[in-house]
Motif scaffolding. Structure first.
Motif, PDB file in Angstrom:
ATOM      1  N   ALA A   1       0.829  -1.206   0.000  1.00 60.20           N
ATOM      2  CA  ALA A   1       0.000   0.000   0.000  1.00 60.20           C
ATOM      3  C   ALA A   1       0.865   1.258   0.000  1.00 60.20           C
ATOM      4  CB  ALA A   1      -0.932  -0.001   1.215  1.00 60.20           C
ATOM      5  N   ALA A   2       1.993   1.194   0.708  1.00 62.88           N
ATOM      6  CA  ALA A   2       2.862   2.366   0.815  1.00 62.88           C
ATOM      7  C   ALA A   2       3.695   2.584  -0.439  1.00 62.88           C
ATOM      8  CB  ALA A   2       3.778   2.226   2.030  1.00 62.88           C
ATOM      9  N   ARG A   3       4.117   1.501  -1.072  1.00 69.17           N
ATOM     10  CA  ARG A   3       4.998   1.601  -2.239  1.00 69.17           C
ATOM     11  C   ARG A   3       4.451   0.713  -3.347  1.00 69.17           C
ATOM     12  NH1 ARG A   3       6.922   6.066  -1.345  1.00 69.17           N
ATOM     13  NH2 ARG A   3       8.282   5.753  -3.140  1.00 69.17           N
ATOM     14  N   PRO A   4       3.465   1.186  -4.086  1.00 63.06           N
ATOM     15  CA  PRO A   4       2.938   0.396  -5.216  1.00 63.06           C
ATOM     16  C   PRO A   4       4.056   0.035  -6.188  1.00 63.06           C
ATOM     17  CG  PRO A   4       1.525   2.283  -4.744  1.00 63.06           C
ATOM     18  CD  PRO A   4       2.752   2.468  -3.917  1.00 63.06           C
ATOM     19  N   GLY A   5       3.950  -1.154  -6.742  1.00 65.62           N
ATOM     20  CA  GLY A   5       4.961  -1.605  -7.686  1.00 65.62           C
ATOM     21  C   GLY A   5       5.964  -2.576  -7.117  1.00 65.62           C
ATOM     22  N   LEU A   6       5.928  -2.798  -5.793  1.00 64.57           N
ATOM     23  CA  LEU A   6       6.805  -3.818  -5.227  1.00 64.57           C
ATOM     24  C   LEU A   6       6.398  -5.190  -5.758  1.00 64.57           C
ATOM     25  CD1 LEU A   6       7.014  -2.700  -1.475  1.00 64.57           C
ATOM     26  CD2 LEU A   6       8.834  -2.563  -3.189  1.00 64.57           C
ATOM     27  N   LEU A   7       7.379  -5.993  -6.117  1.00 65.49           N
ATOM     28  CA  LEU A   7       7.118  -7.320  -6.660  1.00 65.49           C
ATOM     29  C   LEU A   7       7.030  -8.326  -5.521  1.00 65.49           C
ATOM     30  CD1 LEU A   7       9.657  -7.253  -9.629  1.00 65.49           C
ATOM     31  CD2 LEU A   7       7.263  -6.522  -9.619  1.00 65.49           C
TER      32      LEU A   7
END
Length: 389
Positions: free
Chosen positions: A167-173
């Motif tokens: 939620a804090a850092r969209p795009g984490l795999l």
């Protein structure tokens, strides 16, 4: 309100132990100051071994309000979430994979919290600030090398923490893995645990335990101060044997284990196997308020079923005796399934800076997640309980 300030620290000893421990709780011994300090003070974790501590701390004025173990890594040893193929592909393409950023407990594939925050700290704001350490925005007093990191990896996090980071850092795999863990379902004692199993598996486990006894072996559980110098040094010899059989020394040295015994003895459980009164094998576990963690094992003798007894059945008995709800016996080992350890889906998170690497890694992780979820479901169906639902 006083703003949050991020500081990256070059050693765990830069943080007062009491302030660190006040944030991390009592069920995760690997996150405690004493455990992380033992790793660094013993030299098991250091720039010489490829681990550069850069622990991320959040401050509000003079008050420590957030902590997260963090390292710059110059290889991928001791992590147990394998990215060697990513590194190889990127470096063959002309990129530089190392150093990378890593949030994990060194040499310890045990799921648990990785970020601890004080009450009143906004988790979203905290994570967004911490991300500047590995996204190239500086380290709040660090040496300014965040911009050269290829990636950041958070390993074996709890599911709630995974969701919060996404939620804090969209795009984490997200990458999935599976471990096998035992949970107390109100068994009462070991016989109650066996009674919940199918007749076939119940008989098989009893037979394995008889085989150990018939070889003249006896098992003894030592806790805390009962683990004396002789017992600890014998355990370490056994631990080294496990690694020497693979052609190398263990990641951890005797000084590390001595420091654990000196600083957090209440967290230690040593299972010792004896033959004719002489210790010949040992398994060292750590324990929190609710969980037992099986971690280190070795034997001087070849004995049928001894590993199952020392590393699994003794741990289950200990949990039932001490009222611990969960037993995490360590990574790998599908053979644990037949002994009552249920599959648990684990998640790690990965930030890859360059899209030329990120895109193929994202495809790989997506395909792998499908396979791992299917495997986890099939493994759950294979649990040897009369009612595995």
């Amino acid at each position: 309100m006083t703003p949050l300030v991020l500081h990256a620290l070059p050693a765990i000893e830069a943080v007062p132990a009491a302030a660190w421990n006040a944030l991390v709780g009592d069920d995760h011994p690997f996150l405690r100051h004493a455990f992380l300090h033992a790793l660094e003070a013993s030299g098991s974790v250091s720039p010489a071994t490829g681990w550069v501590p850069r622990h991320l701390t959040l401050w509000r004025g003079e008050a420590l309000v957030g902590v997260m173990p963090y390292y710059h890594k110059h290889h991928s040893l001791g992590e147990y979430v394998f990215d060697w193929s990513w590194a190889d592909a990127w470096e063959r393409a002309g990129g530089r994979y190392y150093p990378k950023g890593l949030t994990a407990i060194p040499y310890t594939p045990a799921p648990g919290p990785r970020l601890a925050l004080s009450e009143g700290v906004d988790p979203l704001a905290a994570r967004q600030l911490l991300a500047t350490a590995w996204e190239g925005g500086g380290e709040g007093g660090g040496e300014g090398v965040a911009s050269v990191l290829s990636s950041w990896h958070l390993l074996f996090a709890e599911e709630a923490e995974v969701a919060a980071w996404q939620a804090a850092r969209p795009g984490l795999l997200a990458r999935h893995g599976v471990q096998f863990q035992w949970r107390d379902a109100g068994y009462g004692d070991f016989d109650g645990f066996l009674a919940a199993m199918t007749s076939k598996r119940r008989k098989a486990i009893r037979r394995e335990r008889r085989i150990v006894a018939d070889q003249g072996l006896s098992l003894h559980r030592l806790e805390g101060e009962a683990i004396d110098t002789q017992a600890l040094e014998h355990f370490f010899r056994c631990y080294e044997i496990t690694y020497l059989e693979r052609g190398r020394h263990g990641y951890l040295n005797l000084d590390f284990f001595r420091r654990l015994r000196a600083t957090m003895p209440e967290a230690l459980l040593l299972v010792q196997a004896r033959l004719g009164g002489k210790p010949v094998a040992a398994s060292l576990c750590l324990q929190g308020a609710r969980t037992l963690y099986g971690r280190y094992w070795g034997s001087e003798v070849m004995a049928d079923c001894l590993h199952f007894e020392a590393c699994y059945y003794q741990g289950i008995e200990h949990c039932l005796t001490r009222g611990l709800a969960l037993f995490d016996p360590g990574t790998q080992g599908e053979h644990k399934l037949a002994r009552g350890f249920a599959p648990r889906l684990l998640t790690s998170l990965h930030h890859i800076a360059d899209p030329r690497l990120r895109d193929p890694v994202a495809r790989f992780c997506a395909e792998e997640r499908v396979r791992v979820r299917a495997y986890c479901g099939a493994a759950r169906e294979a649990l040897p309980f009369r009612d595995a639902s």
